[in-house]
Structures are given as structure tokens and as C-alpha cells.
Motif scaffolding. Structure first.
Motif, PDB file in Angstrom:
ATOM      1  N   LEU A 134       0.830  -1.204   0.000  1.00  0.00           N
ATOM      2  CA  LEU A 134       0.000   0.000   0.000  1.00  0.00           C
ATOM      3  C   LEU A 134       0.866   1.256   0.000  1.00  0.00           C
ATOM      4  CD1 LEU A 134      -2.676   1.624   0.428  1.00  0.00           C
ATOM      5  CD2 LEU A 134      -2.298   1.309   2.893  1.00  0.00           C
ATOM      6  N   LEU A 135       1.856   1.271   0.873  1.00  0.00           N
ATOM      7  CA  LEU A 135       2.689   2.461   1.054  1.00  0.00           C
ATOM      8  C   LEU A 135       3.798   2.582   0.022  1.00  0.00           C
ATOM      9  CD1 LEU A 135       3.140   2.273   4.940  1.00  0.00           C
ATOM     10  CD2 LEU A 135       1.632   3.815   3.695  1.00  0.00           C
ATOM     11  N   GLN A 175       0.056   6.386 -10.635  1.00  0.00           N
ATOM     12  CA  GLN A 175       0.928   5.623  -9.742  1.00  0.00           C
ATOM     13  C   GLN A 175       0.137   4.917  -8.649  1.00  0.00           C
ATOM     14  OE1 GLN A 175       4.759   7.307  -8.509  1.00  0.00           O
ATOM     15  NE2 GLN A 175       4.333   9.072  -9.828  1.00  0.00           N
ATOM     16  N   ALA A 176      -0.976   5.504  -8.245  1.00  0.00           N
ATOM     17  CA  ALA A 176      -1.788   4.900  -7.190  1.00  0.00           C
ATOM     18  C   ALA A 176      -2.347   3.547  -7.608  1.00  0.00           C
ATOM     19  CB  ALA A 176      -2.928   5.840  -6.807  1.00  0.00           C
ATOM     20  N   LYS A 177      -2.480   3.316  -8.900  1.00  0.00           N
ATOM     21  CA  LYS A 177      -3.102   2.089  -9.388  1.00  0.00           C
ATOM     22  C   LYS A 177      -2.097   1.064  -9.900  1.00  0.00           C
ATOM     23  CE  LYS A 177      -7.157   4.832 -10.637  1.00  0.00           C
ATOM     24  NZ  LYS A 177      -8.007   5.357 -11.731  1.00  0.00           N
ATOM     25  N   THR A 204     -11.690  -3.150   4.637  1.00  0.00           N
ATOM     26  CA  THR A 204     -12.786  -2.713   5.503  1.00  0.00           C
ATOM     27  C   THR A 204     -12.297  -1.735   6.558  1.00  0.00           C
ATOM     28  OG1 THR A 204     -13.935  -4.819   5.187  1.00  0.00           O
ATOM     29  CG2 THR A 204     -14.568  -3.512   7.111  1.00  0.00           C
ATOM     30  N   LEU A 205     -11.120  -2.017   7.107  1.00  0.00           N
ATOM     31  CA  LEU A 205     -10.568  -1.174   8.172  1.00  0.00           C
ATOM     32  C   LEU A 205     -10.212   0.223   7.676  1.00  0.00           C
ATOM     33  CD1 LEU A 205      -9.350  -0.840  11.078  1.00  0.00           C
ATOM     34  CD2 LEU A 205      -7.208  -1.738  10.122  1.00  0.00           C
ATOM     35  N   PHE A 206      -9.541   0.286   6.522  1.00  0.00           N
ATOM     36  CA  PHE A 206      -9.005   1.571   6.057  1.00  0.00           C
ATOM     37  C   PHE A 206     -10.004   2.268   5.136  1.00  0.00           C
ATOM     38  CE2 PHE A 206      -4.943  -0.503   7.256  1.00  0.00           C
ATOM     39  CZ  PHE A 206      -4.579   0.425   8.223  1.00  0.00           C
ATOM     40  N   THR A 207     -11.004   2.834   5.768  1.00  0.00           N
ATOM     41  CA  THR A 207     -12.002   3.623   5.057  1.00  0.00           C
ATOM     42  C   THR A 207     -11.395   4.969   4.653  1.00  0.00           C
ATOM     43  OG1 THR A 207     -12.751   4.619   7.118  1.00  0.00           O
ATOM     44  CG2 THR A 207     -13.847   2.575   6.428  1.00  0.00           C
ATOM     45  N   SER A 245      -7.319   5.636  -3.297  1.00  0.00           N
ATOM     46  CA  SER A 245      -7.366   5.008  -4.627  1.00  0.00           C
ATOM     47  C   SER A 245      -6.620   3.687  -4.633  1.00  0.00           C
ATOM     48  CB  SER A 245      -6.759   5.944  -5.681  1.00  0.00           C
ATOM     49  OG  SER A 245      -7.502   7.141  -5.778  1.00  0.00           O
ATOM     50  N   ARG A 246      -5.500   3.646  -3.943  1.00  0.00           N
ATOM     51  CA  ARG A 246      -4.681   2.426  -3.906  1.00  0.00           C
ATOM     52  C   ARG A 246      -5.412   1.297  -3.179  1.00  0.00           C
ATOM     53  NH1 ARG A 246      -0.214   1.199  -5.902  1.00  0.00           N
ATOM     54  NH2 ARG A 246       1.257  -0.245  -4.939  1.00  0.00           N
TER      55      ARG A 246
END
Length: 265
Positions: A134-135, A175-177, A204-207, A245-246
Motif C-alpha cells: 500500500l505504502l 501511480q496509485a493504481k 474494511t478497516l481503512f475507510t 485510490s490504492r
């Protein structure tokens, strides 16, 4: 304050203890007015303020994911600090870092994680691999794990090499995708067999609300330094949207990680 917004303390640096000559950023162990020792990341270091932003956002996302992260604090450096420092390179660094810096609680007695000594639980390994995908964290390899063993538990440190889109700030939407191809070098990839279940949990956690709350703690003072990219609020929106977006297309980086893992096992 919203319960999902991190609450970071601010401390004043009182004593420079010793440099940690790792890479080009010259972090240091320093003591603050709360009596604790911190690994201090300097705004005036070669990697600049963006490394502090990545460290803050990445570290607090890791904490929100339930992973062990030392406490992060804002560390204020006074203009008089470091005048007696005999090392000219360090003195120049301290002069360039007056104001708000970043401190990470120093884990005294911790040792660097060695993958040949300690095998990590597949679920924990999968959470860390997912997080780093993700990061876009390029710095969790066997050569430099950026993880510590402390009281027999695994702790994450140093997210400064994350979010590398912000070094160019171009085509960040694209880049996000993208998949995270550097995952093939991730030290925990061989153990990360639970990526599917972790992906479902973390999506689910990272809304968007949670991501926005974490990004909101980045100080205006830091964002003003990269003002060529917009106002502080506009810059926060880019960081937020990049991560949101990621997460929305996380299947892309999960598949990349799974494919890379198949080639290892």
C-alpha cells in the motif's frame, strides 16, 4: 477529536546523545523534556521533509493496522540547540532542522530482525507485506529489514522510504493504481500466505475517513515547505486520495505479491 485521528504528543529536544550513521539522513538518538529517548529524524537531512511525512503517515497507518510501532512524536528543536556540537556536519544538520522534527520512541535493547533466526507468523507477515505494498515501501528487504525484535515481539521502524510518488509528484493518480513490483524483494514475502484474508480485513478497516484522519495530523509547517504542490490542505488531499485510490484497487498489488511469492516457494 475523532476517535480515529491519531493524537501525537509534542516534546522539546534537550540533549543530542549520539548519531546513527545509517544512510544519508543522519538520524540520532536524542533525549527530550519528557525524560525519554527518541530516534530523531531531522527536517534538515538530505532526504528532506518528505521523508518525515512518509514516516508519519506510514507509521500511523501501521499502528492503525494493529502492528507494533514505537510511539511517534513531534520533536521541537530550539535555535540554541547544538551550538556546542563539535562535529561540523552534525552542527549544520541541527541548524537546518530548527523547528518541528519527528521522533520515534527509542526501543532500548532491541535487536535488528534476522529472518534466518526468527520465522514470522504467516498472518503477521501478510499484514506487513500488504502494508508495504500500500505504502510502496521499498525498504524492507533482507539487506535492510527495518524491523526490530524487542521483548520477543516484532516492531516496525522507518517508513521514510514510503510514498515515493511524492518525490516527483507527477502522475500520482496513475501511480496509485500500479502494482508494487519491488515486493519481490520483501523480506517477509515467503511467509505471507494470508494475503487474501488480510486484504479483505484491511479494505474494511481503512475507510476514506480513517485515511483522511491519519493524513490530517501532518503539520502545516511541513506541507508549506513543499508549497509548490499546492496549499497544505490541497497537498493533504493528494496524499489521502493516493492512498484511498490504492486501497480501492488493492487486488492489483495483492496479485503482484502473490505472483512474486509463487516464484520463491
Amino acid at each position: 477529536m475523532n476517535h480515529i485521528t491519531p493524537e501525537l504528543r509534542t516534546v522539546n529536544v534537550t540533549r543530542y546523545v549520539t548519531p546513527l550513521r545509517e544512510g544519508g539522513s543522519l538520524p540520532a538518538i536524542a533525549e527530550a523534556d519528557d525524560g525519554f529517548l527518541y530516534v530523531l529524524k531531522f527536517r534538515g537531512a538530505g532526504q528532506g521533509i518528505k521523508a518525515l511525512i512518509a514516516e508519519l503517515i506510514g507509521g500511523e497507518i501501521a499502528r492503525a493496522a494493529g502492528l507494533r510501532m514505537p510511539e511517534i512524536v513531534f520533536a521541537n528543536l530550539d535555535t540554541a540547540f547544538g551550538r556546542t556540537e563539535p562535529d561540523e556536519e552534525i552542527q549544520d544538520l541541527l541548524k537546518a532542522s530548527v523547528g518541528l522534527n519527528l521522533g520515534v520512541h527509542y526501543l532500548s535493547g532491541a535487536i535488528t530482525y534476522d529472518p534466518t533466526v526468527k520465522v514470522i507468523d504467516p498472518l503477521l507477515a501478510s499484514k506487513i507485506v500488504w502494508l508495504d505494498c500500500l505504502l510502496t515501501n521499498v525498504d524492507r528487504t533482507a539487506r535492510n529489514t527495518n524491523m526490530l525484535m524487542w521483548h520477543r515481539e516484532l516492531w516496525l521502524i522507518d517508513h521514510g522510504a514510503s510514498l515515493y510518488f511524492h518525490h516527483s509528484w507527477q502522475n500520482w493518480e496513475e501511480q496509485a493504481k500500479r502494482p508494487f513490483i519491488q515486493v519481490k524483494d520483501h523480506v517477509l514475502l515467503p511467509q505471507a500466505s494470508e494475503l487474501e484474508s488480510v486484504d479483505a480485513e484491511f479494505r474494511t478497516l481503512f475507510t476514506p475517513e480513517r485515511i483522511r484522519a491519519i493524513v490530517s495530523v501532518v503539520p502545516d509547517d511541513w506541507l508549506t515547505i513543499i508549497a509548490q504542490h499546492g496549499t497544505p490542505e490541497e497537498i493533504r488531499q493528494v496524499y489521502t486520495q493516493f492512498l484511498v485510490s490504492r486501497i480501492a484497487v488493492s487486488r492489483i498489488f495483492v496479485k503482484e505479491a502473490q505472483d512474486a511469492r509463487k516464484s520463491l516457494i
